[in-house]
Design an enzyme around this catalytic site. Structure first.
Site, PDB file in Angstrom:
ATOM      1  N   HIS A  43      39.273  65.323  96.562  1.00 37.83           N
ATOM      2  CA  HIS A  43      39.356  64.011  97.215  1.00 37.83           C
ATOM      3  C   HIS A  43      40.042  63.068  96.245  1.00 37.83           C
ATOM      4  CE1 HIS A  43      38.630  60.408  99.412  1.00 37.83           C
ATOM      5  NE2 HIS A  43      37.678  60.895 100.186  1.00 37.83           N
ATOM      6  N   GLU A  73      38.240  64.291 109.959  1.00 38.32           N
ATOM      7  CA  GLU A  73      38.454  62.838 109.786  1.00 38.32           C
ATOM      8  C   GLU A  73      39.935  62.576 109.514  1.00 38.32           C
ATOM      9  OE1 GLU A  73      35.622  62.342 106.491  1.00 38.32           O
ATOM     10  OE2 GLU A  73      34.180  61.612 107.945  1.00 38.32           O
ATOM     11  N   CYS A 133      30.035  56.250 102.626  1.00 41.77           N
ATOM     12  CA  CYS A 133      31.211  55.727 101.920  1.00 41.77           C
ATOM     13  C   CYS A 133      31.620  54.339 102.401  1.00 41.77           C
ATOM     14  CB  CYS A 133      32.378  56.694 102.072  1.00 41.77           C
ATOM     15  SG  CYS A 133      32.648  57.221 103.772  1.00 41.77           S
TER      16      CYS A 133
END
Ligand code: ZN
Length: 652
Positions: free
Chosen positions: A191, A319, A415
């Site tokens: 990420h 996502e 998040c």
């Protein structure tokens, strides 16, 4: 630095004060509500919300408490983002109590750091033997990046070095661990986030190794054979997340070398954090191919893969981005963090090349796709931001399960809320940019800003009720006359703008520069500029390639996208039509939704009364005239729960 670009930079937070207005209200909401609320969440003090345990994890890692690690593998990043928001907040509003609390958290973080500089509570507590064995899935570099951002922000706010030194030690360990040199791991994060954070660390320390490390992570990404395959084989083909391997390399934007990427793919937040890091590296190194890649990716996103709200990432699976013009309204994923990340990317593109289109997009994402993520009271949040909601569908249909019809107290994967907090706490940093001879006004909101132009002190006072009205007054305070360019953005949505300098009308056509009106002159104390941006209600049409929006319009006024809500307009909102000649009126309503301008207009509604219990028939349905009320999209879901709709049928 790239000399042939505008080289604008952010005006330091301490030099800008927001005085009020919508952005001021949201900025204040962070101080009053979000920071205390998030602190309670991090300490498991919100009843009925998933326990975060994030602070407890640090206590366990620091040897101050016993127990198991609880939460996501990236749980540490929530603490980092909270600290970063606190740092920005302390810059504009010194608060001894809050600073003391933050200092105590930083002390805890320092204790949780391992002797070699390593810092990650998941691996320290749960899997100490598996550090750096699963970069694809386990977020060690992501958490490191967020904590570096917090460290830089806290140092800039307080001049206290403790967290900065902690993160320098960790960055040095990462620098020793990763790279192309023999004995180093040729890896990169699963990420992305650390790339842009390393640039911040480089800027604050002046140590070039952090710039080189950021560039390394970008250069190495997507090289073959794929690192994520190699590390997977090395650890015995095991996965932390089931099915993660099926997502494919494009999920991580690791399917090809970064410079060969022309279309935004995969997980939207990963993508936009990476593009932001690429723009940062491009700016610091003058790397033209990287700038060109950023531009191509920008064009692809904003011209083909973005919702009118500035939301991005169509699909709940992964996502992720999907393909050009695939923008369904009711299943839209459009994570709040993705809109936030688009703001980050937009500001960096603006600073590379001062085109108003970047600031336009920054504004669109901010006022719509970002602000929708937090409730009016600052205590509830959307993770997913669709453009059409029918509450029943969210409950009953599996393909809508990701859509929540009301904002939530918290999320297992949390998040978004602290990300909103850090962006809104630092929003004053997005209003202005400068470069020692030009002052750019990117966002219009009540504020004051101090600049040093050629070593002369200039203070600029902005007065406006934007985004509800289009009149902006700017007043200069200076001790001595100063020559500089004041560049005012003429928003892309504005068809008619008027400018006066010291009361005298000036034709803007001749002084337009990439969407900014450039007023170059010798400015004196008390000089003023007045901008009047015509702000009618506009019906917006989508490119017909966007199938879901064919025959529909969205309402926009200024930068604000509007929606219909059930509480104002009844159920079955898709039965509402606008005749082609609908006229709209606007009214500022102080009494609802924290103060908003609402749009009213005549419309038609399919009349279902004559249908009795028929499901199908040959006779057409009649329309009945109705009045509609539209409210800003960002403010939906703050009253009674119900349906919401952005794209409304037109015609009939
Ligand atoms: Zn998020």
């Amino acid at each position: 630095m790239a000399e042939d670009h505008a080289n604008l930079k952010e005006v330091p937070l301490k030099n800008v004060k927001i005085k009020g207005g919508l952005l001021g209200y949201k900025n204040e909401l962070v101080r009053k509500e979000l920071i205390p609320y998030l602190w309670k969440v991090l300490n498991n003090e919100i009843p009925d919300a998933d326990p975060s345990n994030a602070i407890e994890n640090f206590k366990i890692a620091a040897g101050e408490s016993d127990g198991e690690f609880v939460g996501m593998v990236f749980q540490d990043s929530d603490v980092a983002k909270w600290l970063e928001a606190v740092a920005y907040q302390l810059t504009s509003n010194p608060d001894k109590e809050l600073e003391k609390l933050a200092d105590s958290v930083i002390e805890l973080i320092e204790k949780a750091q391992q002797p070699d500089g390593y810092l990650n509570t998941y691996f320290t507590i749960a899997e100490p033997d598996k550090k750096w064995t699963n970069l694809a899935e386990c977020h060690e570099l992501y958490c490191a990046g967020h904590m570096m951002e917090a460290a830089v922000a806290y140092y800039q706010a307080t001049r206290k070095r403790k967290l900065l030194d902690v993160m320098i030690r960790f960055a040095d360990l990462i620098n020793d661990k990763f790279g192309t040199e023999p004995g180093k791991l040729k890896g990169y994060p699963g990420h992305q986030e650390i790339e842009l954070a390393l640039i911040k660390l480089y800027k604050v320390t002046g140590d070039e190794k952090y710039l080189k490390l950021a560039k390394y992570f970008i250069d190495e990404r997507g090289q073959k054979p794929y690192f994520f395959d190699r590390e997977w084989e090395k650890r015995g083909k095991t996965s932390y997340w089931s099915n993660f391997r099926k997502l494919g390399m494009d999920y991580f934007q690791a399917h090809k070398s970064v410079r060969e990427q022309e279309v935004a793919v995969g997980h939207a937040v990963r993508a936009l954090y990476m593009y932001s890091g690429m723009a940062d590296v491009a700016r610091e190194t003058g790397d033209k191919t990287l700038i060109e890649t950023c531009q191509k990716l920008w064009d692809n996103i904003t011209k083909k893969q973005m919702y009118i709200t500035g939301g991005v990432g169509t699909s709940s699976y992964g996502e992720s981005f999907t393909f050009d013009y695939d923008l369904p309204n009711d299943t839209a994923y459009t994570e709040t963090c993705a809109a936030i990340a688009l703001v980050f990317f937009a500001q960096r593109m603006l600073h590379l090349d001062a085109k108003a289109e970047y600031a336009d997009l920054m504004e669109r994402a901010l006022y719509n796709g970002v602000l929708s993520g937090v409730s009016e009271n600052g205590k509830k949040f959307f993770y997913v931001n669709p453009l059409e909601v029918q509450p029943k569908v969210c409950k009953k249909r599996n393909d809508h399960k990701h859509v929540k019809p009301t904002r939530q107290k918290w999320f297992g994967c949390a998040c978004c809320p602290p990300n909103i907090a850090r962006l809104l706490a630092s929003i004053s940093g997005y209003i202005y940019s400068d470069n020692n001879k030009e002052v750019y006004v990117n966002l219009y909101t009540d504020s004051t800003a101090d600049f040093y132009i050629n070593n002369k002190y200039i203070s600029l006072k902005q007065r406006t009720n934007y985004p509800w009205g289009g009149k902006v007054n700017l007043a200069i305070t200076t001790n001595e006359m100063a020559k500089f360019t004041l560049a005012l953005r003429i928003p892309g949505w504005c068809k008619e703008a008027k400018l006066k300098v010291n009361g005298e009308s000036i034709s803007i056509d001749k002084i337009m520069n990439k969407g900014y009106v450039s007023i170059e002159r010798i400015w004196d104390n008390d000089d003023t500029a007045e901008l009047i941006l015509d702000m009618p209600v506009e019906k917006i049409y989508a490119n017909p390639q966007v199938r879901e929006n064919i025959g529909k319009v969205a309402l926009q006024r200024g930068p604000i996208v509007y929606c219909l809500e059930e509480v104002d307009n009844g159920t079955n909102l898709p039965a509402i039509y606008f005749p082609a000649d609908t006229e709209f009126s606007v009214e500022y309503r102080e009494d609802i939704l924290g103060g908003v301008t609402v749009i009213s207009g005549e419309a038609l509604r399919l009349d279902d009364i004559s249908w009795t219990d028929n499901l199908y028939r040959t006779k057409e349905t009649k329309y009945k005239p109705i009045k509609i009320t539209a409210v800003p999209y960002y403010a939906w879901g703050n009253r009674e729960p119900g349906e919401m709709l952005v794209w409304i049928r037109e015609g009939c």
